[in-house]
Scaffold this motif. Structure first.
Motif, short mmCIF file in Angstrom:
data_model
loop_
_atom_site.label_atom_id
_atom_site.label_comp_id
_atom_site.label_asym_id
_atom_site.label_seq_id
_atom_site.Cartn_x
_atom_site.Cartn_y
_atom_site.Cartn_z
N TYR A 118 15.32 -34.99 34.57
CA TYR A 118 16.35 -35.73 33.83
C TYR A 118 15.67 -36.69 32.85
N VAL A 119 15.98 -36.53 31.57
CA VAL A 119 15.37 -37.32 30.51
C VAL A 119 16.39 -38.37 30.07
N LEU A 120 16.18 -39.60 30.50
CA LEU A 120 17.13 -40.67 30.21
C LEU A 120 16.78 -41.28 28.86
N ASN A 121 17.61 -40.98 27.88
CA ASN A 121 17.31 -41.35 26.49
C ASN A 121 17.97 -42.67 26.10
N LYS A 122 17.13 -43.65 25.74
CA LYS A 122 17.63 -44.96 25.31
C LYS A 122 17.41 -45.13 23.82
N LYS A 123 17.75 -46.29 23.28
CA LYS A 123 17.62 -46.54 21.85
C LYS A 123 17.08 -47.94 21.62
N ALA A 124 15.93 -48.04 20.94
CA ALA A 124 15.30 -49.33 20.69
C ALA A 124 16.27 -50.27 19.97
N GLY A 125 16.42 -51.49 20.52
CA GLY A 125 17.29 -52.48 19.91
C GLY A 125 18.76 -52.25 20.17
N GLY A 126 19.09 -51.19 20.92
CA GLY A 126 20.48 -50.87 21.18
C GLY A 126 20.96 -51.42 22.51
N LYS A 127 22.17 -51.10 22.86
CA LYS A 127 22.73 -51.51 24.16
C LYS A 127 22.37 -50.45 25.19
N ASN A 128 21.21 -50.66 25.83
CA ASN A 128 20.71 -49.70 26.79
C ASN A 128 21.14 -50.07 28.20
N LEU A 129 21.68 -49.08 28.92
CA LEU A 129 22.24 -49.35 30.24
C LEU A 129 21.18 -49.87 31.21
N ASP A 130 19.93 -49.40 31.10
CA ASP A 130 18.90 -49.85 32.03
C ASP A 130 18.56 -51.32 31.80
N GLU A 131 18.52 -51.73 30.52
CA GLU A 131 18.19 -53.12 30.20
C GLU A 131 19.34 -54.07 30.53
N MET A 132 20.56 -53.56 30.50
CA MET A 132 21.74 -54.37 30.82
C MET A 132 22.00 -54.42 32.32
N ASN A 133 21.21 -53.63 33.07
CA ASN A 133 21.44 -53.47 34.52
C ASN A 133 22.89 -53.10 34.78
N ASP A 134 23.39 -52.22 33.93
CA ASP A 134 24.78 -51.78 34.00
C ASP A 134 25.03 -50.97 35.27
N GLU A 135 26.19 -51.08 35.84
CA GLU A 135 26.50 -50.36 37.08
C GLU A 135 26.44 -48.86 36.88
N ARG A 136 26.66 -48.38 35.65
CA ARG A 136 26.55 -46.95 35.37
C ARG A 136 25.11 -46.47 35.53
N TYR A 137 24.16 -47.36 35.20
CA TYR A 137 22.74 -47.01 35.35
C TYR A 137 22.35 -47.03 36.82
N VAL A 138 22.86 -48.00 37.54
CA VAL A 138 22.60 -48.09 38.98
C VAL A 138 23.12 -46.82 39.67
N LYS A 139 24.32 -46.40 39.27
CA LYS A 139 24.94 -45.20 39.82
C LYS A 139 24.11 -43.95 39.46
N LEU A 140 23.57 -43.94 38.24
CA LEU A 140 22.76 -42.81 37.78
C LEU A 140 21.49 -42.67 38.62
N LEU A 141 20.78 -43.77 38.82
CA LEU A 141 19.55 -43.73 39.62
C LEU A 141 19.84 -43.30 41.06
N ALA A 142 20.95 -43.77 41.60
CA ALA A 142 21.33 -43.39 42.97
C ALA A 142 21.60 -41.89 43.04
N TYR A 143 22.25 -41.35 42.01
CA TYR A 143 22.56 -39.92 41.94
C TYR A 143 21.28 -39.09 41.92
N ILE A 144 20.32 -39.51 41.08
CA ILE A 144 19.06 -38.78 40.93
C ILE A 144 18.24 -38.85 42.21
#
Length: 365
Positions: A204-230
């Motif tokens: 799984y290639v988690l693609n972010k964007k420099a200077g953007g609203k990245n879910l991993d940097e925001m510690n967003d619950e969608r990212y937490v859910k994604l890591l748990a899924y993987i």
């Protein structure tokens, strides 16, 4: 050794940008006779600091890295397994690859519309995997129908295959990947000829964007859910910023690093992706080195010396006599082949020797 990783993903997740970033690291095709001249195939060098240190050690004229193919697969939409969009093309191309790099968008950007109108990485994965599952269900169902006559005749091999297929079918119907079915080596071998899509390793290639609203940097619950899924599936993943590498492709050295910092990216993750993909395919590297050429050779993990020699020439397996072997770091520490031999660091190995990742070898045939 022609092994390929297919890049898949929904529209607007960064799949094409990733492929373009990877092809910036392409290698000269003439060094790899297995290469296909195809704009959708990138033959990419595997980053390896050991190779370059050996090249400096030997003051070599030519350095050739290990390589892996990345294939830009046609985009996927819901219903691909039923032929929607370029579904049939997508499925046939991915069937020819050895592993899957599944691009998952983890950034928000109102200027780049998501096909579903929202950023939900787990939902994206489930959409893609479901299409792969549905395609495999068709393959398994068809195969079960084809072998039924042999099963009724009492063919033991057909009976064994049916039992395996029914277990796989049950998993697919529960929307699980075929790779999640517990199988021994013999059972895997029986399934191999079917080229099931969900048996292929997935990165799984988690693609972010420099200077953007990245879910991993925001510690967003969608990212937490994604890591748990993987992690629940013991899957492989890597975080990349495909756009950064694409934007910086015209720069080199310190200038490139300066602009990278300005874009707010410490590491684009592309090298990590290449290395993880190589490892996921069960590959490792040994080296040959001298004044004319230093080269990284790709083999399957666990290869014996004669089998490893086939990477250089197919005759090496049958004509193999012995190999002189030394671990790359030991060679550098010795300062020269002569010193290594004098100090007993250069070993003579026979046909049963299992080659280690990082061995420097010279074959006697």
């Amino acid at each position: 050794m022609a092994l390929a990783i297919g890049i898949v993903g929904l529209p607007n997740v960064g799949k094409s940008t990733l492929f373009n970033a990877l092809t910036k690291k392409s290698v000269p095709a003439e060094n790899y006779p297995f290469c296909t001249i195809d704009p959708s195939v990138g033959v990419v060098a595997v980053p390896d600091e050991r190779l370059h240190k050996l090249a400096e050690f030997s003051k070599t004229q030519k350095t050739i890295p290990a390589a892996v193919e990345f294939v830009d697969i046609a985009g996927l939409v819901k219903g691909a397994s039923e032929g929607e969009g370029l579904g049939n093309q997508f499925l046939s191309h991915i069937r020819e690859t050895d592993a899957i790099a599944e691009v998952v968008r983890i950034f928000e950007d109102s200027n780049i519309i998501h096909v579903d109108g929202k950023i939900d990485p787990v939902s994206d994965i489930e959409t893609i995997n479901l299409e792969l599952i549905l395609a495999d269900m068709q393959t398994v169902t068809k195969r079960l129908g084809n072998i039924e006559k042999d099963v009724k005749r009492g063919d033991k091999e057909a009976g064994k295959e049916k039992e395996i297929l029914l277990r796989v079918q049950e998993a697919l119907e529960a929307e699980k990947l075929a790779q999640e079915v517990p199988l021994n080596d013999e059972e895997r071998e029986i399934l191999r000829s079917m080229h099931l899509l969900t048996m292929k390793p997935i990165l799984y290639v988690l693609n972010k964007k420099a200077g953007g609203k990245n879910l991993d940097e925001m510690n967003d619950e969608r990212y937490v859910k994604l890591l748990a899924y993987i992690k629940a599936r013991n899957a492989h993943y890597v975080i990349v910023d495909a756009g950064v590498e694409h934007e910086l492709s015209v720069f080199e050295g310190e200038e490139k690093e300066m602009f990278r910092a300005e874009l707010g990216s410490k590491n684009d993750g592309i090298n990590d992706l290449i290395k993880r993909g190589y490892e996921m395919l069960g590959l490792e590297t040994y080296f040959t080195t001298g004044e004319k050429e230093t080269r990284a050779w790709t083999i399957k993990k666990g290869s014996t010396a004669p089998v490893a020699g086939m990477a250089i020439h197919t005759d090496f397996k049958d004509k193999f006599i012995r190999a002189e072997v030394i671990f790359w770091k030991d060679l550098l520490d010795a300062g020269s082949f002569a010193n290594a031999k004098e100090n007993g660091m250069l070993r003579i190995e026979g046909k049963e020797y299992i080659v280690r990742d990082g061995d420097v070898m010279e074959f006697r045939v």
